[in-house]
Design a protein around this motif. Structure first.
Motif, PDB file in Angstrom:
ATOM      1  N   GLY C  17       0.790  -1.226   0.000  1.00 49.68           N
ATOM      2  CA  GLY C  17       0.000   0.000   0.000  1.00 49.68           C
ATOM      3  C   GLY C  17       0.822   1.275   0.000  1.00 49.68           C
ATOM      4  N   GLU C  53      -5.710   0.321  -3.437  1.00 47.03           N
ATOM      5  CA  GLU C  53      -6.795   0.254  -2.471  1.00 47.03           C
ATOM      6  C   GLU C  53      -6.309  -0.427  -1.202  1.00 47.03           C
ATOM      7  OE1 GLU C  53     -10.116  -1.691  -4.299  1.00 47.03           O
ATOM      8  OE2 GLU C  53     -10.814   0.230  -5.074  1.00 47.03           O
ATOM      9  N   SER C  54      -6.945  -0.015  -0.108  1.00 48.11           N
ATOM     10  CA  SER C  54      -6.586  -0.602   1.172  1.00 48.11           C
ATOM     11  C   SER C  54      -7.859  -1.174   1.785  1.00 48.11           C
ATOM     12  CB  SER C  54      -6.004   0.514   2.043  1.00 48.11           C
ATOM     13  OG  SER C  54      -6.258   0.264   3.387  1.00 48.11           O
ATOM     14  N   SER C  55      -7.743  -2.307   2.450  1.00 45.76           N
ATOM     15  CA  SER C  55      -8.920  -2.877   3.096  1.00 45.76           C
ATOM     16  C   SER C  55      -9.341  -1.951   4.226  1.00 45.76           C
ATOM     17  CB  SER C  55      -8.610  -4.267   3.636  1.00 45.76           C
ATOM     18  OG  SER C  55      -7.608  -4.185   4.613  1.00 45.76           O
ATOM     19  N   ALA C  56     -10.585  -2.103   4.673  1.00 48.91           N
ATOM     20  CA  ALA C  56     -11.090  -1.201   5.703  1.00 48.91           C
ATOM     21  C   ALA C  56     -10.246  -1.300   6.979  1.00 48.91           C
ATOM     22  CB  ALA C  56     -12.550  -1.522   6.005  1.00 48.91           C
ATOM     23  N   ASP C  57      -9.711  -2.485   7.262  1.00 49.63           N
ATOM     24  CA  ASP C  57      -8.912  -2.636   8.488  1.00 49.63           C
ATOM     25  C   ASP C  57      -7.459  -2.202   8.276  1.00 49.63           C
ATOM     26  OD1 ASP C  57      -7.841  -4.655   6.997  1.00 49.63           O
ATOM     27  OD2 ASP C  57      -8.489  -6.293   8.294  1.00 49.63           O
ATOM     28  N   GLY C  58      -7.127  -1.774   7.065  1.00 45.83           N
ATOM     29  CA  GLY C  58      -5.768  -1.283   6.807  1.00 45.83           C
ATOM     30  C   GLY C  58      -4.709  -2.364   6.791  1.00 45.83           C
ATOM     31  N   MET C  59      -5.130  -3.626   6.726  1.00 49.35           N
ATOM     32  CA  MET C  59      -4.165  -4.726   6.808  1.00 49.35           C
ATOM     33  C   MET C  59      -3.762  -5.268   5.438  1.00 49.35           C
ATOM     34  SD  MET C  59      -3.250  -5.364   9.859  1.00 49.35           S
ATOM     35  CE  MET C  59      -3.706  -4.675  11.428  1.00 49.35           C
ATOM     36  N   SER C  60      -4.616  -5.077   4.459  1.00 44.90           N
ATOM     37  CA  SER C  60      -4.239  -5.610   3.153  1.00 44.90           C
ATOM     38  C   SER C  60      -4.494  -4.564   2.068  1.00 44.90           C
ATOM     39  CB  SER C  60      -4.971  -6.918   2.853  1.00 44.90           C
ATOM     40  OG  SER C  60      -6.325  -6.814   3.177  1.00 44.90           O
ATOM     41  N   PHE C  61      -3.794  -4.740   0.991  1.00 44.79           N
ATOM     42  CA  PHE C  61      -3.764  -3.718  -0.047  1.00 44.79           C
ATOM     43  C   PHE C  61      -3.860  -4.371  -1.414  1.00 44.79           C
ATOM     44  CE2 PHE C  61      -1.176  -2.682   3.580  1.00 44.79           C
ATOM     45  CZ  PHE C  61      -1.725  -1.483   3.999  1.00 44.79           C
TER      46      PHE C  61
END
Lengths: 498, 410, 162
Positions: C17, C53-61
């Protein structure tokens, strides 16, 4: 209350170059960089910076500099800024000072005071680019010299076969990311050396590299099962670690995520506490019982190593370990790294591995058993020269932990224990761990081993040798520079010029 | 092989491309009553507004016919003999082996209301727009009859030309064919905020004034003064040619999955065709450009002897109206789960049926909406993850991780 | 006829990300492709042709770009003929001059790969695979090899469309 703790670093941002792309913001897990919600500009909160240099590397326009905080206390030989900062931190928090990685004080590095020899005139040096150069090393118990037919029953003497006398030291999955394990395991496979699981079990995704894995059994027994023991090429009992002799380990519950918990075979979210001692080991005899339990469990098909921290009477302890049945003795000097250790223990407990190695090698030789066991040292091995010197001082092989992590991108910020490793190494946070692509990590670790192989060959050739065996314990190839007579005597080497 | 295509618009273009994909040799004849075929009808409002020039109207490059070796006959086909001859009004007879009817539609209401009036214009062809361009000037009051996509785009163009458009429709809110009342009212507010007047829920009774219309009179007795009237009340399939030939017709010309009509070797595509609809499986006329091209292409490939199957019509609309992005797909008017927001006004609705999405409305925050369209097409089950699809910024990463079947790569 | 075409393969597992691919894309498609600073600081910001793009939890991109479909929905739906697929290179292009900003391609693209509504430019943009470069700018910029350039063999018909 006014916090007395000061920033260690300051962030320099060249606003002419900064394009506001935000890579510094999204890469800093310590939240040093942030976007000002009012004007979208990128700002920094210096006090949170650990100096890992991630932002500096990733900034596409070279707009960032992370430099030591310039403001110092008035010069004082004893009450240095570092000392004062530590007191302020403790008076702010009331806690033990924690740190990661190894000993940080600039004490004498004895490797740097020991110099290697080279051939001139009287015996020719060998060009490793033209002549074969043998770095192959076998680790494991060897038959005693005085026994007749000593080469009988080789199956009683299982060996590890290394193409370079450098192995990757124990670092558990949990303290480091799975991508670190993958990187080191694959590099160990391709370069034909070994990697060590650490006390965290063997994750299914690295089981493919089990032929080159040393599986560790430590005081918490995490991840240990008959299958686990069976999967390793070698079993290592960890008694102690140079970064924290006499101290156990503690992986906080928040790092025990699903994968870590499964691999360690403990409930997710529970603290993984490795006790300071093995609760079943109070003597050499107890150690012997564990060694033979493990050998029984694996039908004597695998060598068993025992790892201790280098402490004051390391020589006597190692003698006992050898007699207790350990096939490989591992001595970890006080510069050895760790994911988390109390700063005071890290810097003030244990001894340099150079002396421990010399003392153990001498003691085992004096007792006539040096040839029966293998000796592996670790704790601050930085380069191939350190490897060559360690081997000349009597080691069979070395472990590298910190150097391996540095190869993978570690910048020695020493904040491993926070779990916010921006380089994706000392973390299991999926946001951060993905930053280490194991394809890249493998290549970097392999490159390091390849480079050291070339350099070791150069050292050997220069000394007129064509096999690492000829250097092993060959103290004549070493001279001490600026060492006291007593230090030279313990190291068993002559002074330069002698 | 002699291919004859009646009509020169998008379905015709698709057919030419479909034929030439598999047959480089056969002769292709296009019969079109428009002198300028293959311009894109949805672009005429942009042309009117001056956002594109005339060259920009064309859906394909100028050398399109030449490169595909198409013979064009400008004229009107008036008779179709199922034995393989098309007769033009000029009397010319054109034999065919494979025939495509891509004759499009006829504007509704136009014939009834426009008769003999100079200032009443349709909004369907380039010719219509050229007529409007001759009459429009800043400040002119224009009644746009029809608040569908075409009418609103016409009103938008007039707005950009500093005319004073008033949108008139029988429906209580604009875009009633694709939006629900919530979305429709949001669009109405947007139009009004920009100064576009709306007279909705009003039925036009007559246009008064000859030769120039001066007012629109409604059935409730009220009236609207105007200097010009644009009629954009939709189209109905042009069935004149099919009548009496034995070709089965419903609302439009009924076609099978190969776009073939009930008479072998005669195909139909585009606004005139009544083809299978994707979601219901029923045959429907869905007069939108992408389906015209696709149906034309399928027809063309089948005409050239390559079996191709039409996947079914899915109504998908996207329009940017005075900087408001409006999108719909599938059964957009049915009941569904909604999210509404402000600044900019934001509306999202997903219609669910049997655990899958079957309809979508999105007003503003429309990035990534194609992911939902893809789900409609693939009938992805989304139980438990509905809220993901309602967030203003549709998060592709989360959609991928929660609904791995929703998105497939190449 | 088979043709060798390029494709960018995203290994989401290693996407962190950072957004350097997006920045490189912006710069490559700007008036100053050789200078990040000039590209980003001269006039209005260049529009990237892809997104991160980033997942809502900010853990994956995920680094998202056009997959260059063989039967692209965006080309089918485009009302202006701006979206075309070049049969030789297999690249789907949107002609900025022809695009009228109706966002039809946005509602059609199942990958969510069209950039447009959020840019304020009123035009749709998409990945053109940087054909004139040895490596697409995003691939060259990825610090973690999460983007890989592949040469893929595809079977093409002999007819050009468009």
């Amino acid at each position: 209350m006014l916090k007395l703790q000061k920033a260690k670093f300051e962030i320099g941002r060249d606003f002419d170059r900064c394009v506001g792309c935000g890579v510094c913001v999204n890469q800093c897990a310590n939240e040093v960089h942030f976007r000002d919600p009012y004007d979208e500009s990128v700002c920094a909160d210096d006090i949170k910076c650990v100096g890992c240099q991630r932002c500096v590397h990733l900034c596409p326009t070279g707009a960032l500099r992370v430099v030591s905080f310039a403001s110092r206390t008035r010069e004082h030989g004893l009450w240095t800024s570092t000392v004062i900062n530590e007191i302020h931190l403790q008076s702010d928090s009331g806690g033990i000072l924690l740190s990661g990685m190894g000993h940080s004080r600039p004490d004498t590095v004895y490797w740097d005071r020991i110099l290697l020899n080279a051939s001139q005139v009287t015996n020719p040096s060998i060009d490793p680019l033209r002549e074969p150069m043998e770095l192959k090393t076998f680790l494991g118990r060897k038959p005693p010299l005085n026994r007749k037919n000593s080469l009988d029953a080789p199956e009683k003497y299982p060996q590890l076969e290394l193409e370079i006398p450098v192995m990757f030291a124990a670092m558990s999955f949990g303290s480091v990311s799975l991508n670190v394990h993958k990187s080191l395991a694959r590099a160990a496979m391709s370069q034909k050396t070994y990697w060590n699981t650490g006390e965290g079990g063997l994750h299914p995704e690295v089981r493919a590299y089990r032929d080159r894995a040393i599986v560790q059994v430590a005081s918490g027994r995490f991840g240990v099962s008959p299958e686990y023991l069976e999967e390793g090429a070698c079993i290592e009992i960890k008694i102690g670690q140079g970064a924290k002799p006499g101290i156990g380990g503690h992986l906080p519950g928040e790092k025990v995520t699903g994968e870590v918990a499964r691999t360690r075979k403990i409930p997710p979210g529970s603290d993984a506490i490795s006790p300071a001692p093995h609760h079943d080991i109070y003597s050499i005899e107890d150690l012997s019982q564990l060694i033979y339990s493990l050998k029984e469990a694996t039908a004597y098909r695998k060598p068993v190593a025992v790892k201790i921290a280098a402490v004051h009477n390391v020589a006597a302890i190692c003698s006992g370990m050898a007699r207790a049945g350990a096939d490989i003795l591992v001595i970890d000097g006080y510069r050895g790294g760790s994911g988390a250790t109390p700063l005071r223990i890290r810097n003030d407990v244990g001894i340099p591995v150079e002396f421990a190695l010399a003392a153990v090698d001498r003691r085992l030789r004096e007792e006539g058993i040096r040839n029966e066991v293998s000796l592996v040292v670790s704790g601050g091995i930085r380069n191939s020269a350190d490897v060559a010197k360690a081997i000349a001082l009597g080691a069979d092989a070395v472990y590298i932990g910190t150097a391996a992590l540095v190869a993978l991108g570690c910048h020695m910020c020493q904040n491993c224990y926070t779990g916010k490793c921006n380089w994706g190494i000392a973390t299991v946070n999926p946001r951060l761990a993905r930053r280490l692509n194991p394809d890249i990590g493998t290549l970097r670790a392999e490159n390091l081993l390849r480079a050291w192989k070339h350099e070791l060959a150069e050292f050997l050739g220069g000394m007129g040798m064509n096999a690492i065996e000829s250097l092993r314990g060959n103290r004549l190839m070493l001279r001490g520079l600026g060492l006291t007579e007593r230090e030279l005597e313990i190291l068993g080497i002559k002074a330069v010029g002698e | 092989m002699r291919y004859v295509i009646i009509g020169g618009s998008i379905a015709s273009v698709g057919a030419i491309e479909g034929i030439r994909k598999f047959d480089r040799e056969g002769s292709i004849t296009v019969i079109s009553d428009e002198p300028d075929p293959y311009y894109s009808r949805p672009l005429i409002s942009y042309y009117l507004a001056g956002k594109i020039d005339r060259a920009g109207l064309y859906y394909r490059k100028p050398e399109f016919y030449q490169r595909n070796r198409v013979q064009v006959i400008t004229g009107k086909a008036c008779n179709l003999a199922p034995d393989g001859v098309v007769t033009l009004e000029s009397g010319e007879k054109i034999p065919y082996d494979k025939l495509l009817l891509a004759v499009g539609g006829t504007p509704l209401l136009y014939d009834r209301l426009a008769a003999g009036r100079d200032n009443v214009v349709g909004f369907y062809t380039l010719e219509d727009v050229e007529r409007i361009r001759l009459q429009v000037m800043p400040g002119i009051r224009v009644a746009v009859i029809g608040a569908g996509l075409v009418g609103l785009k016409a009103a938008e163009a007039l707005y950009y030309l500093n005319a004073k458009p008033t949108v008139v429709d029988l429906a209580p809110y604009p875009l009633s064919g694709i939006l629900d009342p919530v979305g429709g009212e949001m669009v109405e507010r947007h139009l009004r905020s920009k100064g576009v007047e709306c007279k909705l829920g009003m039925e036009v009774s007559s246009l008064e004034g000859t030769p120039r219309v001066k007012e629109v009179v409604f059935t409730d007795g009220s009236h609207l003064d105007c200097d010009m009237v644009i009629i954009a009340a939709g189209v109905r399939p042009n069935l004149a040619l099919a009548a009496g030939t034995g070709i089965d017709t419903g609302q439009g010309i009924l076609v099978d999955e190969h776009q073939e009509t009930s008479i072998p070797s005669v195909y139909a595509a585009g606004d005139v065709a009544q083809a299978q609809e994707l979601l219901s499986g029923d045959k429907k006329v869905v007069p939108i450009l992408p389906l015209a091209w696709e149906q034309g292409r399928i027809a063309g490939m089948n005409m050239a002897g390559h079996e191709a199957v039409y996947r079914g019509s899915l109504a998908v609309n996207s329009v940017s109206l005075l900087d408001m992005a409006i999108m719909t797909a599938g059964d957009s008017r049915a009941e569904g789960l909604c999210a509404v927001g402000d600044n900019p006004p934001y509306y999202r609705k997903i219609v669910l049926q049997d655990g899958g999405v079957t309809g979508l409305i999105a007003i503003n925050h429309v990035d990534n909406m194609g992911i939902i369209t893809g789900m409609i097409r693939k009938r992805v089950r989304i139980e438990g993850h509905e809220s993901l699809l309602l967030q203003p910024r549709l998060n592709g990463v989360d959609v991928r991780s929660c609904l791995p079947t929703a998105i497939t790569g190449l | 006829m088979t043709a060798v075409v390029r494709r960018v393969e995203a290994q989401d597992e290693y996407c962190m990300g950072c957004g350097l691919c997006r920045l490189a894309c912006q710069v490559a498609h700007s008036a100053y492709p050789l200078s990040i600073v000039k590209a980003m600081k001269t006039g209005s910001r260049p529009v990237p042709r892809m997104s991160v793009e980033s997942s809502a939890d900010g853990m994956s991109f995920r680094s998202v770009r056009c997959l260059q479909c063989e039967d692209p929905e965006c080309v089918k739906i485009c009302i202006s003929g701006a979206a075309t697929r070049d049969e030789e290179t297999g690249v789907v292009l949107i002609d900025e001059q022809k695009c009228v900003g109706c966002w039809s391609c946005v509602i059609a693209c199942p990958e969510g790969a069209i950039i447009g509504p959020g840019t304020g430019r009123g035009k749709a943009y998409k990945c053109d695979l940087c054909l004139e470069r040895e490596f697409p700018a995003c691939v060259a910029a990825c610090p973690n090899r999460a983007l890989i350039l592949r040469e893929v063999e595809v079977v093409e018909s002999t007819t050009r469309e468009g």
